[in-house]
Design a protein around this motif. Structure first.
Motif, PDB file in Angstrom:
ATOM      1  N   SER A 126      38.675  20.029  36.479  1.00  0.00           N
ATOM      2  CA  SER A 126      37.710  19.032  36.014  1.00  0.00           C
ATOM      3  C   SER A 126      37.560  19.152  34.503  1.00  0.00           C
ATOM      4  N   GLY A 127      37.989  18.097  33.802  1.00  0.00           N
ATOM      5  CA  GLY A 127      37.918  18.103  32.344  1.00  0.00           C
ATOM      6  C   GLY A 127      39.020  18.912  31.693  1.00  0.00           C
ATOM      7  N   THR A 128      39.878  19.492  32.493  1.00  0.00           N
ATOM      8  CA  THR A 128      40.969  20.327  32.009  1.00  0.00           C
ATOM      9  C   THR A 128      41.987  20.476  33.135  1.00  0.00           C
ATOM     10  N   PRO A 129      43.254  20.713  32.836  1.00  0.00           N
ATOM     11  CA  PRO A 129      44.230  20.924  33.914  1.00  0.00           C
ATOM     12  C   PRO A 129      43.845  22.135  34.769  1.00  0.00           C
ATOM     13  N   LYS A 130      44.233  22.089  36.027  1.00  0.00           N
ATOM     14  CA  LYS A 130      43.976  23.236  36.892  1.00  0.00           C
ATOM     15  C   LYS A 130      44.701  24.461  36.351  1.00  0.00           C
ATOM     16  N   ASP A 131      43.988  25.565  36.335  1.00  0.00           N
ATOM     17  CA  ASP A 131      44.556  26.781  35.773  1.00  0.00           C
ATOM     18  C   ASP A 131      43.939  27.989  36.489  1.00  0.00           C
ATOM     19  N   PRO A 132      44.408  28.272  37.715  1.00  0.00           N
ATOM     20  CA  PRO A 132      43.811  29.389  38.471  1.00  0.00           C
ATOM     21  C   PRO A 132      43.919  30.729  37.758  1.00  0.00           C
ATOM     22  N   LYS A 133      45.047  30.981  37.093  1.00  0.00           N
ATOM     23  CA  LYS A 133      45.199  32.252  36.404  1.00  0.00           C
ATOM     24  C   LYS A 133      44.214  32.356  35.247  1.00  0.00           C
ATOM     25  N   GLY A 134      44.090  31.272  34.483  1.00  0.00           N
ATOM     26  CA  GLY A 134      43.129  31.277  33.382  1.00  0.00           C
ATOM     27  C   GLY A 134      41.707  31.460  33.884  1.00  0.00           C
ATOM     28  N   ALA A 135      41.408  30.852  35.032  1.00  0.00           N
ATOM     29  CA  ALA A 135      40.086  31.009  35.630  1.00  0.00           C
ATOM     30  C   ALA A 135      39.850  32.462  36.023  1.00  0.00           C
ATOM     31  N   ALA A 136      40.857  33.073  36.644  1.00  0.00           N
ATOM     32  CA  ALA A 136      40.734  34.475  37.058  1.00  0.00           C
ATOM     33  C   ALA A 136      40.499  35.377  35.860  1.00  0.00           C
ATOM     34  N   ASP A 137      41.193  35.105  34.766  1.00  0.00           N
ATOM     35  CA  ASP A 137      41.017  35.915  33.553  1.00  0.00           C
ATOM     36  C   ASP A 137      39.595  35.777  33.016  1.00  0.00           C
ATOM     37  N   LEU A 138      39.068  34.564  33.045  1.00  0.00           N
ATOM     38  CA  LEU A 138      37.703  34.347  32.562  1.00  0.00           C
ATOM     39  C   LEU A 138      36.684  35.033  33.460  1.00  0.00           C
ATOM     40  N   PHE A 139      36.885  34.950  34.769  1.00  0.00           N
ATOM     41  CA  PHE A 139      35.989  35.653  35.687  1.00  0.00           C
ATOM     42  C   PHE A 139      35.990  37.156  35.383  1.00  0.00           C
ATOM     43  N   GLN A 140      37.189  37.700  35.127  1.00  0.00           N
ATOM     44  CA  GLN A 140      37.284  39.129  34.845  1.00  0.00           C
ATOM     45  C   GLN A 140      36.560  39.488  33.553  1.00  0.00           C
ATOM     46  N   GLN A 141      36.718  38.636  32.535  1.00  0.00           N
ATOM     47  CA  GLN A 141      36.022  38.880  31.270  1.00  0.00           C
ATOM     48  C   GLN A 141      34.507  38.887  31.470  1.00  0.00           C
ATOM     49  N   ALA A 142      34.019  37.921  32.244  1.00  0.00           N
ATOM     50  CA  ALA A 142      32.582  37.852  32.499  1.00  0.00           C
ATOM     51  C   ALA A 142      32.125  39.029  33.356  1.00  0.00           C
ATOM     52  N   ALA A 143      32.961  39.425  34.317  1.00  0.00           N
ATOM     53  CA  ALA A 143      32.624  40.578  35.152  1.00  0.00           C
ATOM     54  C   ALA A 143      32.533  41.846  34.315  1.00  0.00           C
ATOM     55  N   ASP A 144      33.435  41.980  33.358  1.00  0.00           N
ATOM     56  CA  ASP A 144      33.407  43.150  32.472  1.00  0.00           C
ATOM     57  C   ASP A 144      32.132  43.192  31.643  1.00  0.00           C
ATOM     58  N   LYS A 145      31.500  42.030  31.473  1.00  0.00           N
ATOM     59  CA  LYS A 145      30.228  41.974  30.751  1.00  0.00           C
ATOM     60  C   LYS A 145      29.032  42.173  31.678  1.00  0.00           C
ATOM     61  N   GLY A 146      29.317  42.401  32.966  1.00  0.00           N
ATOM     62  CA  GLY A 146      28.239  42.669  33.907  1.00  0.00           C
ATOM     63  C   GLY A 146      27.705  41.461  34.631  1.00  0.00           C
TER      64      GLY A 146
END
Length: 333
Positions: A126-146
């Motif tokens: 939505s608003g950007t091409p589908k990018d599951p890997k990029g999404a996973a990386d962002l989730f990990q970054q946010a998870a690393d921030k708690g």
């Protein structure tokens, strides 16, 4: 409330199964930035943009957020706020592409809420091409921030085994961290996993987690917790308390709770036996797709007068439920 893993029971015993569990959609943050993770830093004290947003003054919120971005003084939360406004069309036309731009700015500036929001849009395309890997990386970054929502979603991806390696142990660890941070979906997921164990310690911990999630109004946890209390599974057996828990969940629209409540009234366990109330709750549950042959049979034993009373009470319950759901929807706006 958000969907949770219906088959998280596979988490502990996953190596035994050839197929991985079907997973629900990745969790979404709540509708306002201050509620995304429950973190205190999400809403800066005295911030004019967030205060205006909470009052529903979206034009003012946008203007104040843009001012904060322009000053370059901790602009990331304001960038997230602007993204939320564009994504949801609050006071402005809905524009997922602009939301993506602002979430990316927020993520680049270290805001974990922006990271989660951008990851979700990348998953949806939505608003950007589908990018599951990029999404996973962002989730990990946010998870690393708690961020507990991100931790939970990383765990889901690790169970899914597509964009992240299939790793039950790592998924369990992420669910545990999210649960310890107070995230109700993770508490429920862990509880359902632990309940597969036959050890008293695990079942006690599972019931404790279900109780914590129930206190946060998690609908599925509320029913499972009531069942545990009714049966004395991991906690002291208390049919009266369980009946009240079922009633509370039923009044919030949980159809399984309605069915259990009907059976409780029918059997007179937890509440006094009441054939009329049992029939009424069964009628409401059945109208919402929960069939029960035993309770259908009990309906046939009612006199015409009793059936009329049950029908009238069922109508009353439906009105109560409708009012409660409307109030809940208003609270979320």
């Amino acid at each position: 409330m958000k969907q949770c893993l219906p088959l998280l029971a596979l988490l502990v015993a996953a190596p035994v199964y050839a197929a991985q569990p079907e997973l629900p959609p990745i969790e979404v943050p709540l509708s306002t930035p201050d509620q995304m993770t429950g973190s205190e830093e999400a809403v800066p004290a005295g911030d004019l943009a967030f205060a205006a947003f909470q009052r529903g003054e979206y034009m003012t919120a946008m203007n104040e957020a843009l001012k904060r971005v322009g000053k370059k003084e901790d602009p990331a939360p304001a960038m997230t706020l602007i993204g939320v406004i564009y994504e949801n069309g609050l006071g402005f036309n809905k524009d997922p592409a602009k939301a993506v731009e602002w979430y990316k700015l927020g993520a680049d500036n270290g805001d974990h809420n922006s990271m989660v929001a951008l990851a979700l849009l990348k998953l949806e395309g939505s608003g950007t091409p589908k990018d599951p890997k990029g999404a996973a990386d962002l989730f990990q970054q946010a998870a690393d921030k708690g961020d507990p929502i991100a931790m939970y979603n990383v765990g889901l991806l690790e169970l899914q085994g597509s964009v992240r390696p299939y790793d039950v142990k790592a998924a369990t660890a992420n669910f545990r961290k999210a649960a310890d941070a107070g995230y109700a979906d993770a508490q429920y997921a862990l509880a359902m996993s632990l309940r597969q164990s036959n050890t008293p310690e695990d079942r006690k911990e599972a019931t404790r987690l279900l109780g914590l999630a129930t206190n946060q109004n998690h609908p599925d946890a509320a029913v499972e917790y009531a069942i545990a209390v009714f049966n004395g599974d991991g906690t002291e057996k208390d049919e009266s308390r369980a009946a009240k828990l079922f009633l509370r969940a039923a009044l919030k629209g949980n159809v399984i709770a309605m069915n259990r409540l009907a059976r409780i009234y029918s059997a007179g366990r937890g509440f006094d036996e009441d054939r009329i109330r049992a029939a009424a709750w069964h009628l409401v549950a059945r109208a919402n797709g929960r069939s029960d042959g035993l309770l259908d049979e009990e309906l046939t034993k009612l006199t015409p007068e009793e059936r009329a009373r049950a029908d009238g009470l069922a109508t009353q319950f439906r009105r109560q439920l409708s009012a409660a759901l409307d109030a809940s929807a208003a609270d979320r706006q």
